[in-house]
Scaffold this active site. Structure first.
Site, mmCIF file in Angstrom:
data_model
loop_
_atom_site.group_PDB
_atom_site.id
_atom_site.type_symbol
_atom_site.label_atom_id
_atom_site.label_comp_id
_atom_site.label_asym_id
_atom_site.label_seq_id
_atom_site.Cartn_x
_atom_site.Cartn_y
_atom_site.Cartn_z
ATOM 1 N N ASN A 122 0.863 -1.078 0.026
ATOM 2 C CA ASN A 122 0.092 0.062 -0.035
ATOM 3 C C ASN A 122 0.920 1.187 0.000
ATOM 4 O O ASN A 122 1.593 1.441 1.096
ATOM 5 C CB ASN A 122 -0.961 -0.018 1.296
ATOM 6 N N TRP A 123 0.786 1.826 -1.038
ATOM 7 C CA TRP A 123 1.875 3.176 -1.157
ATOM 8 C C TRP A 123 1.252 4.428 -0.629
ATOM 9 O O TRP A 123 1.876 5.442 -0.729
ATOM 10 C CB TRP A 123 2.148 3.200 -2.833
ATOM 11 N N LYS A 124 0.094 4.208 -0.139
ATOM 12 C CA LYS A 124 -0.577 5.320 0.465
ATOM 13 C C LYS A 124 -0.397 6.594 -0.361
ATOM 14 O O LYS A 124 -0.414 6.528 -1.749
ATOM 15 C CB LYS A 124 -0.136 5.699 1.747
ATOM 16 N N HIS B 251 -9.462 0.789 5.136
ATOM 17 C CA HIS B 251 -8.054 1.011 5.439
ATOM 18 C C HIS B 251 -8.336 1.717 6.728
ATOM 19 O O HIS B 251 -9.136 2.897 6.760
ATOM 20 C CB HIS B 251 -7.003 1.469 4.669
ATOM 21 N N GLU C 169 -6.893 4.360 8.048
ATOM 22 C CA GLU C 169 -6.778 5.795 7.716
ATOM 23 C C GLU C 169 -7.716 6.329 7.023
ATOM 24 O O GLU C 169 -8.147 7.480 7.411
ATOM 25 C CB GLU C 169 -5.274 6.007 6.844
ATOM 26 N N GLU D 98 -5.410 -5.546 10.338
ATOM 27 C CA GLU D 98 -4.289 -4.655 10.758
ATOM 28 C C GLU D 98 -4.553 -3.874 12.184
ATOM 29 O O GLU D 98 -5.309 -2.887 12.209
ATOM 30 C CB GLU D 98 -4.180 -3.448 9.633
ATOM 31 N N GLY E 114 2.404 1.650 10.960
ATOM 32 C CA GLY E 114 3.314 2.973 10.880
ATOM 33 C C GLY E 114 3.952 3.180 11.968
ATOM 34 O O GLY E 114 4.639 4.321 12.135
ATOM 35 N N SER F 284 3.471 -2.726 10.364
ATOM 36 C CA SER F 284 4.899 -2.583 10.334
ATOM 37 C C SER F 284 5.534 -3.837 9.854
ATOM 38 O O SER F 284 6.599 -4.466 10.659
ATOM 39 C CB SER F 284 5.165 -2.151 12.089
ATOM 40 N N GLY G 48 2.708 -1.130 4.333
ATOM 41 C CA GLY G 48 2.866 0.184 3.991
ATOM 42 C C GLY G 48 4.016 0.682 3.810
ATOM 43 O O GLY G 48 4.646 0.490 2.577
ATOM 44 N N GLY G 49 4.650 1.171 4.814
ATOM 45 C CA GLY G 49 5.913 1.792 4.657
ATOM 46 C C GLY G 49 7.068 0.991 3.881
ATOM 47 O O GLY G 49 7.846 1.473 2.898
#
Ligand code: PEP
Length: 254
Positions: free
Chosen positions: A11-13, A97, A99, A169, A175, A215, A236-237
């Site tokens: 997920n490149w957000k 998600h 977020e 998640e 994150g 993470s 993600g990151g």
């Protein structure tokens, strides 16, 4: 043994311009060219979907979006429809998600409509659920997840959900650098698989893929993947860098 092909999804957000996204996708294609036993998906921002689709079209990296609107078209300024995602080359779509729930007020009802729209247009939904830190500390993890699953999958039949992927998640792990232990993750994944069984029967419970997200890094993926009910990861990151992500894709099998 259940035949669930692992899925590692990135997920490149809200990161990467079109040029940066294409460059990362190119690097990733080369790094995972030999991988055939794991599905690899990346979800760039909307603006980069079409150029990235062209970049990955001859390889095995699949494309996903990070969100969608439930209508096919209409006066919904700023929204993107399932039809548009399919035409841009998407196979997957991330839905619900944390977020989106936290910053954009997405409700379980919205998530339910989005899953419906995705299924209707042959997109594979990655349905995200997870408890907050405070919910975990007050012992509500399972009741929160139970409610999220039941609301998200309301008015569905097992057949509608054949392709559905669930991503567990824990919000406190996204994150933050804090990962659930593989024991904590397995405990929840087992609970979710049983819940799917109770709601939709054993066939779906056995075939559904349940990803862990929060993470995930090259250092912790193999231990997570060694657990029976963990079928992949939503990253993600660590998915923003092709080399790091490719190491996660190529986790060590137990
Ligand atoms: C995510 O965005 O879904 C996620 C799990 O992020 P991170 O891997 O950075 O915790």
């Amino acid at each position: 043994m259940p035949n669930r092909k692992p899925l590692i999804a990135g997920n490149w957000k809200m990161f990467k311009t079109c040029a940066e996204a294409v460059e990362t996708a190119k690097q990733l294609m080369e790094l995972v060219a030999e991988v055939s036993d794991t599905e690899v998906m990346i979800a760039p921002p909307f603006t980069a979907l079409y150029p990235v689709a062209n970049t990955v079209k001859d390889g095995q990296v699949l494309l996903g979006a990070q969100n969608l609107h439930w209508e096919k078209e209409g006066a919904y300024t700023g929204e993107i429809s399932p039809l548009m995602l399919v035409s841009a080359g998407c196979r997957y779509v991330i839905i619900g998600h944390s977020e989106r729930r936290q910053y954009f007020g997405e409700t379980d009802e919205d998530v339910n409509k989005k899953i419906k729209a995705a299924v209707k247009h042959d997109l594979i939904p990655i349905f995200c659920i997870g408890e907050s830190e405070q919910e975990r500390e007050s012992g509500q993890t399972f009741s929160v997840l139970d409610k999220q699953v039941k609301k998200g999958e309301e008015r569905f039949f097992a057949n509608d959900l054949k392709t559905l992927v669930i991503a567990y998640e824990p919000v406190w792990a996204i994150g933050t650098g804090k990962t659930a232990t593989s024991h904590q993750a397995q405990e929840v994944h087992h609970f979710l698989r049983s819940l799917v069984g109770d709601l939709f029967g054993d066939t779906l419970a056995t075939s559904i893929r349940i990803l862990y997200g929060g993470s995930v890094k090259p250092e912790n993926i193999s231990e997570l993947m060694a657990r029976q009910d963990i079928d992949g990861a939503l990253v993600g990151g660590a998915s923003l860098n092709a080399e790091t992500f490719s190491k996660i894709v190529q986790f060590k099998r137990a």
